[in-house]
Scaffold this motif. Structure first.
Motif, PDB file in Angstrom:
ATOM      1  N   PHE A  16      -3.509   4.008  -0.905  1.00  0.00           N
ATOM      2  CA  PHE A  16      -4.498   2.943  -1.056  1.00  0.00           C
ATOM      3  C   PHE A  16      -4.187   2.217  -2.352  1.00  0.00           C
ATOM      4  CE2 PHE A  16      -6.469   6.126   1.600  1.00  0.00           C
ATOM      5  CZ  PHE A  16      -7.024   5.366   2.623  1.00  0.00           C
ATOM      6  N   THR A  17      -4.111   0.880  -2.294  1.00  0.00           N
ATOM      7  CA  THR A  17      -3.701   0.075  -3.438  1.00  0.00           C
ATOM      8  C   THR A  17      -4.816  -0.877  -3.845  1.00  0.00           C
ATOM      9  OG1 THR A  17      -1.414   0.154  -2.681  1.00  0.00           O
ATOM     10  CG2 THR A  17      -1.953  -1.538  -4.277  1.00  0.00           C
ATOM     11  N   TRP A  18      -5.048  -0.956  -5.156  1.00  0.00           N
ATOM     12  CA  TRP A  18      -5.989  -1.914  -5.718  1.00  0.00           C
ATOM     13  C   TRP A  18      -5.198  -3.035  -6.366  1.00  0.00           C
ATOM     14  CZ3 TRP A  18      -7.469   2.911  -4.767  1.00  0.00           C
ATOM     15  CH2 TRP A  18      -8.794   3.145  -4.402  1.00  0.00           C
ATOM     16  N   GLU A  19      -5.501  -4.258  -5.989  1.00  0.00           N
ATOM     17  CA  GLU A  19      -4.873  -5.432  -6.592  1.00  0.00           C
ATOM     18  C   GLU A  19      -5.333  -5.560  -8.046  1.00  0.00           C
ATOM     19  OE1 GLU A  19      -2.810  -7.826  -5.108  1.00  0.00           O
ATOM     20  OE2 GLU A  19      -2.697  -6.492  -3.371  1.00  0.00           O
ATOM     21  N   GLU A  20      -4.453  -6.071  -8.883  1.00  0.00           N
ATOM     22  CA  GLU A  20      -4.813  -6.289 -10.284  1.00  0.00           C
ATOM     23  C   GLU A  20      -5.999  -7.254 -10.363  1.00  0.00           C
ATOM     24  OE1 GLU A  20      -2.892  -7.805 -14.498  1.00  0.00           O
ATOM     25  OE2 GLU A  20      -1.632  -7.721 -12.705  1.00  0.00           O
ATOM     26  N   GLY A  21      -6.983  -6.889 -11.172  1.00  0.00           N
ATOM     27  CA  GLY A  21      -8.145  -7.740 -11.366  1.00  0.00           C
ATOM     28  C   GLY A  21      -9.179  -7.665 -10.263  1.00  0.00           C
ATOM     29  N   ALA A  22      -9.019  -6.712  -9.342  1.00  0.00           N
ATOM     30  CA  ALA A  22      -9.968  -6.592  -8.225  1.00  0.00           C
ATOM     31  C   ALA A  22     -11.364  -6.289  -8.755  1.00  0.00           C
ATOM     32  CB  ALA A  22      -9.524  -5.499  -7.261  1.00  0.00           C
ATOM     33  N   ARG A  23     -12.323  -7.025  -8.221  1.00  0.00           N
ATOM     34  CA  ARG A  23     -13.730  -6.790  -8.540  1.00  0.00           C
ATOM     35  C   ARG A  23     -14.485  -6.734  -7.226  1.00  0.00           C
ATOM     36  NH1 ARG A  23     -18.152  -9.162  -8.435  1.00  0.00           N
ATOM     37  NH2 ARG A  23     -17.345 -11.244  -8.009  1.00  0.00           N
ATOM     38  N   ILE A  24     -15.141  -5.590  -6.979  1.00  0.00           N
ATOM     39  CA  ILE A  24     -15.882  -5.384  -5.735  1.00  0.00           C
ATOM     40  C   ILE A  24     -17.253  -4.826  -6.099  1.00  0.00           C
ATOM     41  CG2 ILE A  24     -15.939  -4.197  -3.496  1.00  0.00           C
ATOM     42  CD1 ILE A  24     -12.844  -3.722  -3.953  1.00  0.00           C
ATOM     43  N   GLU A  25     -18.279  -5.467  -5.591  1.00  0.00           N
ATOM     44  CA  GLU A  25     -19.642  -4.987  -5.818  1.00  0.00           C
ATOM     45  C   GLU A  25     -20.327  -4.847  -4.461  1.00  0.00           C
ATOM     46  OE1 GLU A  25     -23.798  -6.336  -8.007  1.00  0.00           O
ATOM     47  OE2 GLU A  25     -21.952  -7.400  -8.482  1.00  0.00           O
ATOM     48  N   LYS A  43      -8.664  -8.761  -1.011  1.00  0.00           N
ATOM     49  CA  LYS A  43      -7.332  -8.284  -0.591  1.00  0.00           C
ATOM     50  C   LYS A  43      -7.269  -6.762  -0.671  1.00  0.00           C
ATOM     51  CE  LYS A  43      -4.905 -12.443  -2.074  1.00  0.00           C
ATOM     52  NZ  LYS A  43      -3.982 -13.017  -3.067  1.00  0.00           N
ATOM     53  N   THR A  44      -7.893  -6.199  -1.695  1.00  0.00           N
ATOM     54  CA  THR A  44      -7.922  -4.744  -1.837  1.00  0.00           C
ATOM     55  C   THR A  44      -8.646  -4.101  -0.666  1.00  0.00           C
ATOM     56  OG1 THR A  44      -7.768  -4.832  -4.255  1.00  0.00           O
ATOM     57  CG2 THR A  44      -8.782  -2.861  -3.305  1.00  0.00           C
ATOM     58  N   LEU A  45      -9.841  -4.599  -0.334  1.00  0.00           N
ATOM     59  CA  LEU A  45     -10.588  -4.050   0.803  1.00  0.00           C
ATOM     60  C   LEU A  45      -9.823  -4.199   2.106  1.00  0.00           C
ATOM     61  CD1 LEU A  45     -14.224  -5.197  -0.001  1.00  0.00           C
ATOM     62  CD2 LEU A  45     -13.360  -2.847   0.048  1.00  0.00           C
ATOM     63  N   ALA A  46      -9.210  -5.367   2.307  1.00  0.00           N
ATOM     64  CA  ALA A  46      -8.411  -5.581   3.520  1.00  0.00           C
ATOM     65  C   ALA A  46      -7.269  -4.579   3.598  1.00  0.00           C
ATOM     66  CB  ALA A  46      -7.875  -7.010   3.543  1.00  0.00           C
ATOM     67  N   LEU A  50      -6.584  -1.781   6.492  1.00  0.00           N
ATOM     68  CA  LEU A  50      -5.296  -1.729   7.202  1.00  0.00           C
ATOM     69  C   LEU A  50      -4.631  -0.364   7.047  1.00  0.00           C
ATOM     70  CD1 LEU A  50      -3.917  -5.282   6.402  1.00  0.00           C
ATOM     71  CD2 LEU A  50      -4.602  -4.405   8.649  1.00  0.00           C
ATOM     72  N   THR A  51      -4.773   0.250   5.885  1.00  0.00           N
ATOM     73  CA  THR A  51      -4.220   1.587   5.670  1.00  0.00           C
ATOM     74  C   THR A  51      -4.881   2.581   6.619  1.00  0.00           C
ATOM     75  OG1 THR A  51      -3.668   1.136   3.367  1.00  0.00           O
ATOM     76  CG2 THR A  51      -3.936   3.449   3.985  1.00  0.00           C
ATOM     77  N   LEU A  52      -6.208   2.514   6.739  1.00  0.00           N
ATOM     78  CA  LEU A  52      -6.915   3.423   7.645  1.00  0.00           C
ATOM     79  C   LEU A  52      -6.584   3.141   9.109  1.00  0.00           C
ATOM     80  CD1 LEU A  52     -10.382   3.570   5.892  1.00  0.00           C
ATOM     81  CD2 LEU A  52      -8.763   5.460   6.145  1.00  0.00           C
ATOM     82  N   ALA A  53      -6.181   1.917   9.426  1.00  0.00           N
ATOM     83  CA  ALA A  53      -5.865   1.537  10.805  1.00  0.00           C
ATOM     84  C   ALA A  53      -4.433   1.886  11.219  1.00  0.00           C
ATOM     85  CB  ALA A  53      -6.089   0.037  10.994  1.00  0.00           C
ATOM     86  N   GLN A  54      -3.617   2.365  10.286  1.00  0.00           N
ATOM     87  CA  GLN A  54      -2.213   2.669  10.607  1.00  0.00           C
ATOM     88  C   GLN A  54      -2.114   3.711  11.717  1.00  0.00           C
ATOM     89  OE1 GLN A  54      -0.321   3.963   7.011  1.00  0.00           O
ATOM     90  NE2 GLN A  54      -0.247   1.917   6.136  1.00  0.00           N
ATOM     91  N   ASP A  55      -1.090   3.557  12.550  1.00  0.00           N
ATOM     92  CA  ASP A  55      -0.813   4.548  13.587  1.00  0.00           C
ATOM     93  C   ASP A  55      -0.630   5.912  12.938  1.00  0.00           C
ATOM     94  OD1 ASP A  55      -0.905   2.626  15.555  1.00  0.00           O
ATOM     95  OD2 ASP A  55       1.271   2.357  15.639  1.00  0.00           O
ATOM     96  N   GLY A  56      -1.171   6.919  13.577  1.00  0.00           N
ATOM     97  CA  GLY A  56      -1.020   8.279  13.084  1.00  0.00           C
ATOM     98  C   GLY A  56      -2.104   8.701  12.108  1.00  0.00           C
TER      99      GLY A  56
END
Length: 86
Positions: A16-25, A43-46, A50-56
């Motif tokens: 799971f990757t957080w974009e630089e400067g991400a702000r989520i409330e 972009k971070t949430l998306a 997408l990571t959770l939606a990966q096959d497998g």
């Protein structure tokens, strides 16, 4: 600079990757939940979804986001979870 967190579920590692400067409330307004984020936060949430939606990725794989752990101070907790059951 991005922040990366690796999590293993059933022997499968997801990053799971957080974009630089991400702000989520995340706010609970008593009848609806508001997720407010800047562009990097969206972009971070998306990316997390997408990571959770990966096959497998197994059913039940999830990521906890909490105040000062991915979310802004004052936020209510948010859990992103994969559920393939109908």
């Amino acid at each position: 600079m991005n922040t990366r967190v690796s999590a293993a579920t059933d022997g499968i590692t997801r990053v799971f990757t957080w974009e630089e400067g991400a702000r989520i409330e995340v706010r609970d307004l008593g009848g609806e939940i508001v997720i407010e984020a800047n562009a990097a936060g969206l972009k971070t949430l998306a990316g997390h979804l997408l990571t959770l939606a990966q096959d497998g990725t197994p059913d039940g794989a999830h990521l906890h986001l909490e105040e000062n752990n991915g979310l802004e101070q004052g936020s209510v907790g948010l859990v992103l979870e994969r559920c393939d059951d109908e």
